[in-house]
Design an enzyme around this catalytic site. Structure first.
Site, PDB file in Angstrom:
ATOM      1  N   CYS A  73       0.784  -1.239   0.000  1.00  0.00           N
ATOM      2  CA  CYS A  73       0.000   0.000   0.000  1.00  0.00           C
ATOM      3  C   CYS A  73       0.817   1.291   0.000  1.00  0.00           C
ATOM      4  O   CYS A  73       0.672   2.123  -0.891  1.00  0.00           O
ATOM      5  CB  CYS A  73      -0.944   0.011   1.210  1.00  0.00           C
ATOM      6  SG  CYS A  73      -2.216  -1.258   1.150  1.00  0.00           S
ATOM      7  N   HIS A 127      -1.436   5.993   2.383  1.00  0.00           N
ATOM      8  CA  HIS A 127      -1.516   4.987   3.439  1.00  0.00           C
ATOM      9  C   HIS A 127      -1.407   5.656   4.805  1.00  0.00           C
ATOM     10  O   HIS A 127      -2.129   5.311   5.737  1.00  0.00           O
ATOM     11  CB  HIS A 127      -0.404   3.946   3.271  1.00  0.00           C
ATOM     12  CG  HIS A 127      -0.402   2.896   4.342  1.00  0.00           C
ATOM     13  ND1 HIS A 127      -1.286   1.838   4.337  1.00  0.00           N
ATOM     14  CD2 HIS A 127       0.345   2.748   5.462  1.00  0.00           C
ATOM     15  CE1 HIS A 127      -1.069   1.083   5.395  1.00  0.00           C
ATOM     16  NE2 HIS A 127      -0.082   1.611   6.085  1.00  0.00           N
TER      17      HIS A 127
END
Length: 484
Positions: A73, A127
């Protein structure tokens, strides 16, 4: 004569109005989805039900060979939002925020805000929510995972009392409204914000968390599928695969109820998880539909480019593995759909492209679209390709994945073959190589590297890899500790 003059004047005025409308800086709406591989109806999925995303693909261009720069991510999202590859940023793990390392890198929200745009972040965009938080004029941070079934709420309470990480069950199908889970609320915030900003220039990122674990979605989306009709993926790992190429279960192991003492999950649990992944995709599809309906109702669609994308692919039992965290084709190839503003989109609506494109290209594409001065990026604008999907494009797309501090996996694809070298991060020596054929499938079960029959293919792919990862400038200098 007067009528002719009047007609000419009206015509000139109309042309001027049309020209001013075309020159008006467009809005941008990006659906940024977490952990979504191309498991969509428009991409030929035999199982996923995604009518709203399919409709969007029919209104724009569907890229069949889009790739992320790393299948995890944080680095993937940083790459999208800066236009810089992980090897340029030197960040390869989920633990390091962008701004803890790079104070001066120009980001997408920063640039658009400086150019008079309203910048909106909803849900999971970066993220790390702390990254560029002040660069968003409207910020709705990502929310924690929630459970709605009493028995699962009780599990969470017990975990907290025991001082354990509060990761609950890996899936849930509560009979609740969409907004009982966070992606439903994200769609609600998006619609409300569009209503408020309908007269402003804006760039909006709507970050949907599903189908990331846990696979929590309202029961009605689970009811779209019959669990027993899902096939169990082939659990075989590729022959001669490099020993560190895969992480067997990734983050799935941390969820309550997932056994850690078996080689493979049993068929029933495997089907539950595949069912949950599909239910989560259909749940997200419904939220996309809500936001697109608002865009149309508010008459914003005519001047808004819409992008649908994912941060990386995903495994749901293939190779006996789960989640992402690898250089495999199934983990780095992603869906990417781009639908231009009304007027433009009619020329290319419903087209598909097999050009090799990358998420790192999104930043320069949007900058060119909106007429801004572009900072230095590693990507390139896709606008020429969007306007003419058949033109010749790049011959290679690349990704990386680190294993610990000392080993880096560098991988390249030409759209049919994937070649990976696992290198010592200090000496650059090649510790292992992999060559897989992907002409007709995301999966490949034989590593052909070193096979004399494919020596010419391997040499060509190695050369493509080397042109991207120069030995003296390779992705080896790390600013953080990668996660395996």
């Amino acid at each position: 004569m007067k009528k002719i003059v009047l007609l000419i004047c009206v015509t000139i005025a109309n042309i001027g109005f049309i020209y001013s409308q075309e020159k008006k800086s467009p809005n941008v709406l990006v659906f940024y989805v977490d952990d979504l591989r191309a498991e969509l109806g428009c991409y030929g999925s035999k199982t996923a039900l995604t009518p709203n995303i399919d409709k969007l693909a029919n209104e724009g261009i569907q890229f069949n060979k889009a790739y992320v720069q790393q299948a995890i991510c944080a680095p993937s999202r940083m790459s999208t939002l800066t236009g810089l590859r992980p090897e340029t940023l030197g960040i390869y793990s989920i633990f390091t925020p962008l701004r803890s390392v790079h104070k001066d890198v120009v980001s997408l929200p920063q640039l658009f805000k400086e150019n008079g745009y309203k910048t909106i972040s909803i849900g999971k965009v970066y993220h790390h929510g702390s990254d560029d938080k002040k660069e968003w004029t409207h910020y709705f941070g990502k929310e924690p995972n929630t459970y709605n079934k009493p028995e699962n709420i009780a599990v969470m309470e017990e975990l907290k009392k025991a001082g354990k990480s509060p990761k609950g069950p890996a899936f849930e199908s509560a009979d609740v409204d969409d907004e009982a889970y966070k992606d439903g609320r994200a769609a609600k915030y998006a619609v409300e914000t569009l209503q408020k900003l309908k007269d402003d220039k804006f760039i909006m990122f709507v970050g949907f968390s599903k189908p990331h674990l846990p696979f929590n979605a309202p029961k009605k989306y689970w009811d779209l599928y019959d669990k027993n009709k899902f096939e169990i993926p082939q659990r075989k790992k590729p022959d001669n695969m490099y020993r560190l190429a895969l992480t067997n279960w990734g983050e799935l192991k941390g969820y309550h109820g997932i056994p850690n003492d078996v080689e493979y999950l049993d068929d029933s649990l495997t089907r539950d998880l595949i069912h949950g992944y599909h239910a989560s995709i259909s749940y997200v599809d419904a939220q996309v539909g809500k936001v697109m309906k608002a865009l149309e109702t508010l008459k914003l669609r005519k001047n808004t480019m819409v992008i649908f994308m994912s941060d990386h692919g995903y495994k749901i039992g293939e190779y006996g593995a789960w989640c992402k965290h690898s250089n495999e084709e199934i983990d780095v190839r992603v869906p990417l759909i781009v639908s231009r503003e009304t007027g433009y989109k009619k020329r290319v609506a419903g087209k598909t492209s097999n050009a090799l494109v990358e998420n790192v290209d999104i930043f320069p594409t949007l900058v060119e679209l909106c007429g801004m001065k572009r900072p230095k990026t590693d990507g390139k604008s896709l606008l020429p390709l969007i306007d003419n999907p058949g033109i010749e494009w790049d011959k290679v797309a690349t990704s990386v994945y680190a294993r610990g501090k000392n080993i880096m996996g560098c991988t390249a694809t030409d759209g049919e073959w994937r070649y990976t070298e696992w290198r010592d991060a200090t000496t650059h020596n090649v510790l292992g190589a992999e060559l897989y054929e992907h002409k007709n499938s995301l999966l490949s079960f034989v590593n052909l590297a070193g096979n004399p029959k494919y020596s010419k293919v391997e040499a060509r792919m190695k050369n493509l890899l080397e042109t991207q990862f120069h030995r003296k400038k390779g992705p080896f200098l790390q600013n953080d500790t990668p996660r395996n």
